[in-house]
Design an enzyme around this catalytic site. Structure first.
Site, PDB file in Angstrom:
ATOM      1  CE  LYS A  90      -2.387  -0.989   3.872  1.00 55.75           C
ATOM      2  NZ  LYS A  90      -1.878  -2.154   4.154  1.00 55.75           N
TER       3      LYS A  90
ATOM      4  NE  ARG B  12      -4.542  -1.516  10.073  1.00 56.31           N
ATOM      5  CZ  ARG B  12      -3.479  -0.761   9.617  1.00 56.31           C
ATOM      6  NH1 ARG B  12      -3.378   0.291   8.976  1.00 56.31           N
ATOM      7  NH2 ARG B  12      -2.114  -1.461   9.778  1.00 56.31           N
TER       8      ARG B  12
ATOM      9  NE  ARG C  47       7.562  -3.332   6.077  1.00 55.45           N
ATOM     10  CZ  ARG C  47       6.137  -2.988   5.982  1.00 55.45           C
ATOM     11  NH1 ARG C  47       5.752  -2.732   4.804  1.00 55.45           N
ATOM     12  NH2 ARG C  47       5.318  -3.225   7.093  1.00 55.45           N
TER      13      ARG C  47
ATOM     14  NE  ARG D  29       6.526  -0.176  10.542  1.00 52.76           N
ATOM     15  CZ  ARG D  29       5.498   0.096   9.584  1.00 52.76           C
ATOM     16  NH1 ARG D  29       5.632   0.659   8.433  1.00 52.76           N
ATOM     17  NH2 ARG D  29       4.443  -0.658   9.716  1.00 52.76           N
TER      18      ARG D  29
ATOM     19  NE  ARG E 246       2.035  -4.716  11.351  1.00 51.37           N
ATOM     20  CZ  ARG E 246       2.652  -4.263  10.227  1.00 51.37           C
ATOM     21  NH1 ARG E 246       4.122  -4.826  10.277  1.00 51.37           N
ATOM     22  NH2 ARG E 246       2.580  -3.326   9.420  1.00 51.37           N
TER      23      ARG E 246
HETATM   24  P1  AMP Z   1       0.818   0.524   9.381  1.00 52.17           P
HETATM   25  O1  AMP Z   1       2.115   1.413   9.112  1.00 52.17           O
HETATM   26  O2  AMP Z   1      -0.542   0.958   8.346  1.00 52.17           O
HETATM   27  O3  AMP Z   1       0.952  -0.947   9.259  1.00 52.17           O
HETATM   28  O4  AMP Z   1       0.215   0.991  10.646  1.00 52.17           O
HETATM   29  C1  AMP Z   1       0.909   0.356  11.909  1.00 52.17           C
HETATM   30  C2  AMP Z   1      -0.111   0.361  13.113  1.00 52.17           C
HETATM   31  O5  AMP Z   1      -0.829   1.628  13.575  1.00 52.17           O
HETATM   32  C3  AMP Z   1      -1.094  -0.747  13.004  1.00 52.17           C
HETATM   33  O6  AMP Z   1      -0.426  -1.885  13.400  1.00 52.17           O
HETATM   34  C4  AMP Z   1      -2.126  -0.190  14.185  1.00 52.17           C
HETATM   35  O7  AMP Z   1      -1.604  -0.417  15.411  1.00 52.17           O
HETATM   36  C5  AMP Z   1      -2.007   1.414  13.812  1.00 52.17           C
HETATM   37  N1  AMP Z   1      -2.966   1.885  12.885  1.00 52.17           N
HETATM   38  C6  AMP Z   1      -2.858   2.311  11.721  1.00 52.17           C
HETATM   39  N2  AMP Z   1      -3.964   2.665  11.058  1.00 52.17           N
HETATM   40  C7  AMP Z   1      -4.870   2.248  12.017  1.00 52.17           C
HETATM   41  C8  AMP Z   1      -6.437   2.439  11.914  1.00 52.17           C
HETATM   42  N3  AMP Z   1      -6.877   2.609  10.546  1.00 52.17           N
HETATM   43  N4  AMP Z   1      -7.053   1.931  12.831  1.00 52.17           N
HETATM   44  C9  AMP Z   1      -6.522   1.341  14.077  1.00 52.17           C
HETATM   45  N5  AMP Z   1      -5.167   1.332  14.176  1.00 52.17           N
HETATM   46  C10 AMP Z   1      -4.241   1.823  12.961  1.00 52.17           C
END
Ligand code: AMP
Length: 251
Positions: free
Chosen positions: A30, A105, A157, A190, A201
């Site tokens: 994404k 999400r 990654r 990360r 996740r």
């Molecule tokens: P990402 O970088 O998109 O994988 O997001 C990293 C972390 O941020 C996720 O594992 C969640 O803990 C939190 N997060 C990101 N976007 C959301 C969302 N729309 N709703 C809830 N938690 C989120």
């Protein structure tokens, strides 16, 4: 810098794109694909993960609340997300459109987003110019990836802490093991890409985010793209979907 070049491109293209919602599990690409869309249309990428990481880095109250939840690979509460997303979408650079990467999400977030866009983007009485009122409705694109490919992408990654360049030790390794090609910094992993967090996740995705795809599918608003192909091939499919969507609306 990215914002400056995005707004320069926007002026060149100058047309309404509308919201682009990218759905897919962590590691589906994404973030990578969002950057291609930014380059093509000059609309900003809004990554809720990046917005949250920024709060954590700045030590805000919201960041303190989100930090432990993110470290466990779980989802931050919907209420907390609504505040962050609403204030970001109200910024001036979102008027022609924006890419949502990581939001919605949950099915509840998807319902909230529809209501928000209806109220703030498509309600003509609340817009300030005819250009804004012509905004396209959201296009929802789901990136489909094989599970084993996802694991390779996530466990491999790495990023450079100095310049931010991304690598994958399995798929796009640096020239010298664990060192950035550009500045020689030691690459980092990360926190939430650590092996023990990844399964959490993916489970959160299965349980909470699949219903988001279902939410759009039953309304016939979901366009699926095969994201197991090369970055360039996936980009070509996505740009085709967006162009057709905007063209169909303006025809
Ligand atoms: P990402 O970088 O998109 O994988 O997001 C990293 C972390 O941020 C996720 O594992 C969640 O803990 C939190 N997060 C990101 N976007 C959301 C969302 N729309 N709703 C809830 N938690 C989120």
């Amino acid at each position: 810098m990215a914002n400056k070049s995005a707004s320069e491109t926007a002026q060149k293209i100058g047309r309404q794109i509308g919201p682009v919602i990218l759905l897919g599990p962590p590691g589906a690409g994404k973030g990578t694909q969002s950057k291609q869309i930014v380059d093509r249309y000059g609309i900003p990428q809004i990554s809720t993960g990046d917005l949250l990481r920024d709060h954590v880095a700045r030590g805000t109250a919201l960041g303190l609340e989100a930090k432990a939840i993110m470290a466990r690979g779980e989802l931050v509460s919907d209420e907390l997300m609504y505040g962050i997303v609403a204030s970001r979408l109200r910024e001036a650079d979102c008027k022609r459109g924006f890419i949502l990467d990581g939001f919605p999400r949950t099915a509840a977030q998807a319902g909230w987003l529809d209501a928000f866009l209806e109220q703030e983007v498509f309600d003509k009485s609340s817009t300030t110019s005819s250009e804004e009122a012509e905004n396209c409705p959201p296009v929802v694109i789901q990136l489909l990836v094989d599970y084993n490919q996802l694991l390779l992408r996530l466990t491999g990654r790495r990023s450079c802490p100095t310049c931010g360049r991304l690598y994958n030790i399995h798929l796009q390794p640096p020239l010298v093991d664990e060192l950035c090609d550009l500045d020689g910094s030691k690459l980092v992993i990360r926190d939430d890409d650590r092996q023990e967090v990844i399964s959490g996740r993916l489970t959160a995705y299965e349980n909470q985010t699949r219903p988001v795809a279902d939410y759009y599918r039953v309304q016939r608003r979901l366009v699926a793209v095969n994201a197991d192909r090369t970055v360039e091939e996936v980009t070509a499919q996505i740009l085709g979907v967006i162009d057709r969507h905007c063209h169909d609306r303006s025809a």
